[in-house]
Design a protein around this motif. Structure first.
Motif, PDB file in Angstrom:
ATOM      1  N   UNK A 199       0.819  -1.214   0.000  1.00 38.31           N
ATOM      2  CA  UNK A 199       0.000   0.000   0.000  1.00 38.31           C
ATOM      3  C   UNK A 199       0.849   1.259   0.000  1.00 38.31           C
ATOM      4  N   UNK A 200       2.142   1.097   0.051  1.00 33.15           N
ATOM      5  CA  UNK A 200       3.055   2.242   0.076  1.00 33.15           C
ATOM      6  C   UNK A 200       4.358   1.830  -0.585  1.00 33.15           C
ATOM      7  N   UNK A 201       5.012   2.765  -1.246  1.00 31.60           N
ATOM      8  CA  UNK A 201       6.286   2.462  -1.865  1.00 31.60           C
ATOM      9  C   UNK A 201       7.224   3.655  -1.700  1.00 31.60           C
ATOM     10  N   UNK A 202       8.445   3.360  -1.275  1.00 38.10           N
ATOM     11  CA  UNK A 202       9.513   4.347  -1.247  1.00 38.10           C
ATOM     12  C   UNK A 202      10.084   4.403  -2.655  1.00 38.10           C
ATOM     13  N   UNK A 203       9.950   5.533  -3.321  1.00 40.90           N
ATOM     14  CA  UNK A 203      10.338   5.624  -4.726  1.00 40.90           C
ATOM     15  C   UNK A 203      11.796   6.021  -4.890  1.00 40.90           C
ATOM     16  N   UNK A 204      12.140   7.226  -4.480  1.00 36.51           N
ATOM     17  CA  UNK A 204      13.517   7.706  -4.605  1.00 36.51           C
ATOM     18  C   UNK A 204      13.881   8.486  -3.354  1.00 36.51           C
ATOM     19  N   UNK A 205      15.178   8.625  -3.133  1.00 39.60           N
ATOM     20  CA  UNK A 205      15.651   9.522  -2.091  1.00 39.60           C
ATOM     21  C   UNK A 205      16.703  10.456  -2.686  1.00 39.60           C
ATOM     22  N   UNK A 206      16.619  11.726  -2.310  1.00 35.32           N
ATOM     23  CA  UNK A 206      17.619  12.722  -2.672  1.00 35.32           C
ATOM     24  C   UNK A 206      18.489  12.911  -1.447  1.00 35.32           C
ATOM     25  N   UNK A 207      19.791  12.748  -1.597  1.00 38.64           N
ATOM     26  CA  UNK A 207      20.647  12.744  -0.422  1.00 38.64           C
ATOM     27  C   UNK A 207      21.941  13.516  -0.682  1.00 38.64           C
ATOM     28  N   UNK A 208      22.520  13.993   0.395  1.00 36.33           N
ATOM     29  CA  UNK A 208      23.784  14.729   0.307  1.00 36.33           C
ATOM     30  C   UNK A 208      24.940  13.770   0.100  1.00 36.33           C
ATOM     31  N   UNK A 209      25.880  14.173  -0.717  1.00 28.90           N
ATOM     32  CA  UNK A 209      27.151  13.477  -0.858  1.00 28.90           C
ATOM     33  C   UNK A 209      28.225  14.548  -0.836  1.00 28.90           C
ATOM     34  N   UNK A 210      28.706  14.861   0.390  1.00 26.35           N
ATOM     35  CA  UNK A 210      29.604  15.989   0.560  1.00 26.35           C
ATOM     36  C   UNK A 210      28.836  17.280   0.334  1.00 26.35           C
ATOM     37  N   UNK A 211      29.364  18.130  -0.552  1.00 27.67           N
ATOM     38  CA  UNK A 211      28.699  19.395  -0.852  1.00 27.67           C
ATOM     39  C   UNK A 211      27.671  19.252  -1.967  1.00 27.67           C
ATOM     40  N   UNK A 212      27.609  18.077  -2.590  1.00 26.30           N
ATOM     41  CA  UNK A 212      26.706  17.868  -3.718  1.00 26.30           C
ATOM     42  C   UNK A 212      25.487  17.057  -3.279  1.00 26.30           C
ATOM     43  N   UNK A 213      24.554  16.878  -4.212  1.00 32.53           N
ATOM     44  CA  UNK A 213      23.367  16.078  -3.979  1.00 32.53           C
ATOM     45  C   UNK A 213      23.281  14.989  -5.042  1.00 32.53           C
ATOM     46  N   UNK A 214      22.728  13.832  -4.645  1.00 35.07           N
ATOM     47  CA  UNK A 214      22.524  12.731  -5.577  1.00 35.07           C
ATOM     48  C   UNK A 214      21.112  12.181  -5.376  1.00 35.07           C
ATOM     49  N   UNK A 215      20.679  11.360  -6.327  1.00 34.49           N
ATOM     50  CA  UNK A 215      19.392  10.681  -6.199  1.00 34.49           C
ATOM     51  C   UNK A 215      19.643   9.181  -6.277  1.00 34.49           C
ATOM     52  N   UNK A 216      18.933   8.429  -5.467  1.00 34.77           N
ATOM     53  CA  UNK A 216      19.014   6.974  -5.494  1.00 34.77           C
ATOM     54  C   UNK A 216      17.634   6.410  -5.812  1.00 34.77           C
ATOM     55  N   UNK A 217      17.590   5.445  -6.720  1.00 34.96           N
ATOM     56  CA  UNK A 217      16.336   4.755  -7.044  1.00 34.96           C
ATOM     57  C   UNK A 217      16.127   3.645  -6.014  1.00 34.96           C
ATOM     58  N   UNK A 218      15.038   3.727  -5.273  1.00 36.18           N
ATOM     59  CA  UNK A 218      14.803   2.800  -4.165  1.00 36.18           C
ATOM     60  C   UNK A 218      13.816   1.702  -4.568  1.00 36.18           C
ATOM     61  N   UNK A 219      12.549   2.072  -4.799  1.00 33.60           N
ATOM     62  CA  UNK A 219      11.563   1.102  -5.261  1.00 33.60           C
ATOM     63  C   UNK A 219      11.225   0.013  -4.270  1.00 33.60           C
TER      64      UNK A 219
END
Length: 509
Positions: free
Chosen positions: A125-145
């Motif tokens: 009934x719920x899904x974690x789709x993506x997370x936006x996270x810090x990597x040092x001074x930059x940001x990245x996105x991870x596909x979770x699913x």
């Protein structure tokens, strides 16, 4: 606008000043929300739950199916922004299905990243789709699913959202993820819980150290004590299937067990292991991580020896980040171990990544290492943290909490590496005892001299446990000298026995 397709577990850098995440689903009305997660792995307060009744906070906003994030406006106290889709709570009985599994498009800096999770067919009934996270001074996105069928309130509670008296319009706001604790977090030590029983670049292989030569004669026979310093236990014969010498690998390229076959592909006529398929196929490993093929094949041989081919097990890696470990990080020993564990996990768990905990006197970092991004991952992960002392219990508790948040349905193999005894001996013993009712097996791995690992060795024989849930292997001061299959044989030596007993006791089902 260019578009890149992400697969589950994949990540990509984010550019530009604004990131938008658009969620869509076919035939299933969904509510979209976002969660601002602090370094503790929890929200700072309930206002960090951003949804239609609380549509914006600290650079994160939700408008219908779109989550917009302005990374420059997200406070330093927020480590990640997690995007979640849940079914419309006004339609009881509705769950996600294969056709209605939500999809996302992440747009930033003139590029688009598309992610379609594996089909949700288990009543989620719920899904974690993506997370936006810090990597040092930059940001990245991870596909979770990662989908869940356990209810929205439980997931929200895992992240510290108060669901004691929700407002009538708030149920969808409780659709918060708990599975992805793989962003850098530092959960504080907590008292051991007593939950109920669970249901469920091409780089060359490291050569032997300079001057190392295979022993001209086989390992000492059973009952014949070898020379001091050449066998485990100092004067005790090697256990069947164990490396014949403390801290010393068996003859290079030879299997460590007495009478056991050499690694697949090294002995004429030895067939590939039969039976169920590994979680991730050889072809996928060849595509995602060709440098790990030899390790992957060696792991398969070791698992086949013990009848473990095709089993599904969650694998965790815990790494000592105390000051005494500096040399092992510098010479690549820790990276090498991480690659060995990742290759083993590819047979046991299908997400292509291993949760990674770095600890000193506290948990310094919780992140992950995956097939596609394994090269240099350990050095990358540790840049943001400092070395300290040595305490085991906080790291063990972090793994217990993480496994519970992931659902706890699978048996888990926790590979816990250290090079010295801890400050918190009693809390560690107490926690290991209480964790003996959980579906987690602790495989302790000692780097360095044996006299520095006396407490660690003692955990293997700790009294007053529901079942024996731990094993210990000492790999000596040159861990990279161990052939891969020798290490895999040692890591998996007691896991089958624990698994069978855990099922007999109802700890595993």
């Amino acid at each position: 606008m260019s578009r890149t397709v992400l697969t589950k577990g994949g990540n990509a850098p984010l550019t530009g000043t604004t990131v938008s995440v658009t969620v869509s689903a076919t035939g299933v009305p969904v509510d979209v929300s976002a969660l601002l997660v602090a370094p503790t792995g929890k929200v700072r307060d309930d206002r960090d739950l951003v949804f239609f009744n609380n549509p914006s906070r600290d650079g994160v906003s939700v408008a219908g199916p779109v989550v917009t994030v302005e990374p420059g406006s997200v406070p330093a106290g927020v480590e990640s922004v997690v995007v979640v889709a849940s079914v419309d709570v006004d339609r009881p009985g509705v769950v996600f299905d294969a056709a209605g599994t939500p999809r996302t498009v992440v747009a930033c800096g003139g590029a688009e990243l598309e992610f379609s999770p594996p089909a949700l067919t288990g009543g989620e009934t719920i899904v974690v789709l993506v997370e936006l996270y810090r990597r040092g001074a930059a940001w990245k996105v991870r596909a979770v699913g990662q989908g869940y069928a356990g209810g929205l309130a439980a997931l929200a509670t895992d992240f510290g959202v108060d669901v004691g008296e929700p407002a009538p319009a708030q149920p969808s706001a409780q659709a918060q993820p708990s599975a992805q604790a793989r962003q850098p977090v530092a959960p504080p030590p907590a008292a051991p819980p007593v939950p109920p029983a669970y249901g469920q670049q091409q780089t060359p292989a490291y050569p032997p150290p300079p001057g190392y030569a295979a022993p001209p004669a086989p390992a000492p026979g059973h009952g014949q004590p070898p020379a001091y310093g050449q066998a485990p236990g100092y004067g005790q014969p090697p256990a069947y299937g164990q490396p014949p010498a403390y801290g010393q690998p068996p003859a290079y390229g030879q299997a460590p067990g007495h009478g056991q076959p050499a690694a697949y592909g090294q002995a004429p006529g030895y067939p590939p292991p039969a039976g169920p398929a590994p979680a991730i196929s050889l072809e996928k490993v060849r595509s995602a991580a060709p440098a790990l093929l030899q390790k992957y094949e060696s792991a398969g041989v070791s698992l086949a020896k013990r009848g473990l081919t095709g089993q599904r097990v969650a694998v965790y890696l815990v790494l000592d980040y105390s000051m005494s470990m500096k040399g092992y990080y510098s010479d690549g020993s820790v990276q090498h171990l991480a690659e060995q564990v990742l290759s083993l996990a590819a047979h046991l768990d299908d997400d292509g990544s291993v949760p990674l905990v770095l600890f000193s006197n506290k948990v310094e970092l919780v992140t992950d290492i995956d097939l596609a991004g394994h090269h240099g991952r350990i050095d990358e992960a540790r840049r943001s943290v400092r070395m300290g002392g040595t305490s085991y219990a906080p790291a063990m508790q972090a793994v217990i909490d993480l496994h519970q948040r992931r659902g706890g349905g699978m048996p888990a193999l926790v590979i816990f590496q250290t090079d010295g005894d801890p400050y918190d001996r009693r809390p560690t013993q107490k926690l290991l005892k209480s964790a003996s009712t959980l579906p987690l097996f602790w495989q302790f791995v000692g780097f360095g001299e044996r006299e520095d690992l006396t407490f660690l060795a003692g955990l293997d024989d700790l009294k007053d446990r529901a079942i024996d849930n731990a094993d210990f292997v000492a790999v000596g001061p040159q861990p990279r000298a161990w052939p891969d299959e020798a290490l895999y044989d040692a890591l998996m030596a007691e896991f089958p026995r624990w698994s069978a007993e855990a099922r007999a006791r109802g700890i595993l089902r």
